[in-house]
Each structure stands twice: as C-alpha cells, then as structure tokens.
Scaffold this active site. Structure first.
Site, short mmCIF file in Angstrom:
data_model
loop_
_atom_site.label_atom_id
_atom_site.label_comp_id
_atom_site.label_asym_id
_atom_site.label_seq_id
_atom_site.Cartn_x
_atom_site.Cartn_y
_atom_site.Cartn_z
N GLU A 167 0.85 -1.18 0.00
CA GLU A 167 0.00 0.00 0.00
C GLU A 167 0.89 1.24 0.00
OE1 GLU A 167 -3.11 -0.17 -0.39
OE2 GLU A 167 -3.50 -2.29 0.06
N ASP A 192 -18.50 -9.44 -8.43
CA ASP A 192 -18.31 -8.73 -7.16
C ASP A 192 -17.77 -7.33 -7.38
OD1 ASP A 192 -18.46 -8.72 -4.28
OD2 ASP A 192 -16.27 -8.86 -4.25
#
Length: 246
Positions: A167, A192
C-alpha cells in the site's frame, strides 16, 4: 531508487546534455557547445580513472559546470529507471493474450452494467493480478480468483485469503499482510467488482467512463480503491495494449 554508479552515468552524459548544447548560451555569451565539451570531458576523465568514487564524491571533485552535467545525467538516468520499472509492470507476458481471452466474457458482462469498456476492465484485472500470474492464494495453495485485489472488510461473508500486499502511504510503499476476498471462479470476481462499484457512492465517477481508462482509474484512486499514485497511468498503458490487440 538504487544509487547510480559512475560507469552507468558515462553513457548518459552525452545524450542528455548534448540536447541543450548549441542552444543554451554560457554566462559569457559563448556558444554552449564549447561549455558542453569542457564539462563532458571533465566528467568522463573522472569516470575513466576508475578510482571507485561514489557519485557524491565525484561531484565534489568537479567544477560547478561538471557538477551540473553530472546532476543532469543522474536525473536523466533516474527517469529512465522509473520508466523502465513501470513499463515492466505493464509488459505483456507470453500468455497475456490467453489471459485476456479467458476473462473476455466476464469483462463484457461487467462492462455492460458499468458503462466501462471491456478492455479497461480486462486491463484492471491484468494489472491487479499480474496477467493472472500473481494470484492471491488460499491457505491450501489454491487460487482465490481475486483478480481485482479486493480486500475482505468487516461486511464480507465469503471465504478469505491472507496475502502480502503493498500500500502507499503519503506516496511511500508499505508492505502489509491483508485479508482478501476469495471467489469460486473468475466470473464471481467480476460480478463482485461490478456490485462494489455500483453500490458504493465513492466510485460513482468511475461509472459510464467508457474507453477512457485514465478517467476510470483516477475515479478509483479518488474513491480509495487504489493507493498507488501512478495507478491511473499504469491502467491506461495496459488498456492501450489490450485495445491494440496485444
């Protein structure tokens, strides 16, 4: 970025500094080409001595003009290294076409609901999964089919796969272990993703962006889907390759 060795800088000096030679005047008004030849020779002489000095030590031993030339070469080499790293992330592996063909029906179905071109969604899957070669694995080693790197938050009721991820916090990469959603197959991953984008107001700007991969990627960044500051740029390059027929 890794430190640049002087030997590598030697190859950068001519091309990068010569672009301005003859166009930029020196302080005395003489043609810049003469100054260029002086500082180029100075830097190359230092490199050819092979005394093992670091780039910082090299700069200290040069004249102001030489330090300017060395700094420009270092900056140019740094740009090339960054561009090369990004290109490798978007590079098409030998079986890239097979990956795109395999997910094409799912990308087309999702595209019809989201108003986003199929090649953009295929590019997103390719970027997030390394063209299907960097699958997030379940504990037993099986494929989680999570093509979009969607994490398993508190509201997720399906299976979970734990995986390492990177991240970006304040522009800096941070390695972490995160829980990711696990699916029965690639079609479930596309469904999804579609529902996530349709149901979450944060991603509303990503809808109906058509073939504009950059607008789609930027909307995902603003919504918090991606923390990589270069995400939209990478997505745009991969989408262009897929649209061009791989």
């Amino acid at each position: 970025m890794r430190s640049l060795e002087l030997g590598a800088l030697g190859a950068q000096i001519s091309g990068q500094i010569a672009a301005e030679a003859g166009a930029r005047p020196s302080a005395s008004g003489a043609p810049f080409s003469a100054l260029f030849r002086q500082l180029q020779g100075e830097v190359h002489q230092f490199i050819e001595r092979g005394d093992g000095a670091s780039p910082a030590q090299a700069g200290a031993a040069l004249s102001p003009e030489g330090r300017w030339g060395l700094a420009r070469a270092q900056a140019a080499a740094a740009r090339l290294e960054v561009e090369g790293a990004e290109a490798s992330q978007a590079a098409l592996p030998a079986d890239g076409a097979a990956f795109v063909q395999r997910i094409a029906p799912h990308a087309q179905a999702a595209a019809a609901r989201l108003g986003v071109a199929p090649e953009v969604l295929a590019a997103q899957a390719a970027l997030e999964s390394g063209w299907g070669q960097q699958a997030i694995r379940r504990a037993d080693g099986s494929d989680s089919h999570n093509l979009f790197g969607i994490k398993a938050g508190g509201g997720w009721r399906g299976e979970v796969a734990l995986s390492a991820t990177t991240e970006y916090e304040q522009g800096q990469p941070v390695a972490r272990q995160e829980k990711f959603r696990s699916y029965a197959d690639a079609g479930a991953a596309f469904r999804d993703l579609t529902q996530l984008l349709l149901d979450n107001p944060r991603y509303r700007a990503a809808l109906q962006t058509g073939a504009d991969a950059r607008a789609y990627g930027q909307a995902l960044q603003r919504g918090g889907y991606a923390t990589d500051p270069a995400y939209a740029d990478k997505l745009t390059r991969v989408a262009a390759r897929i649209k061009a027929g791989l």
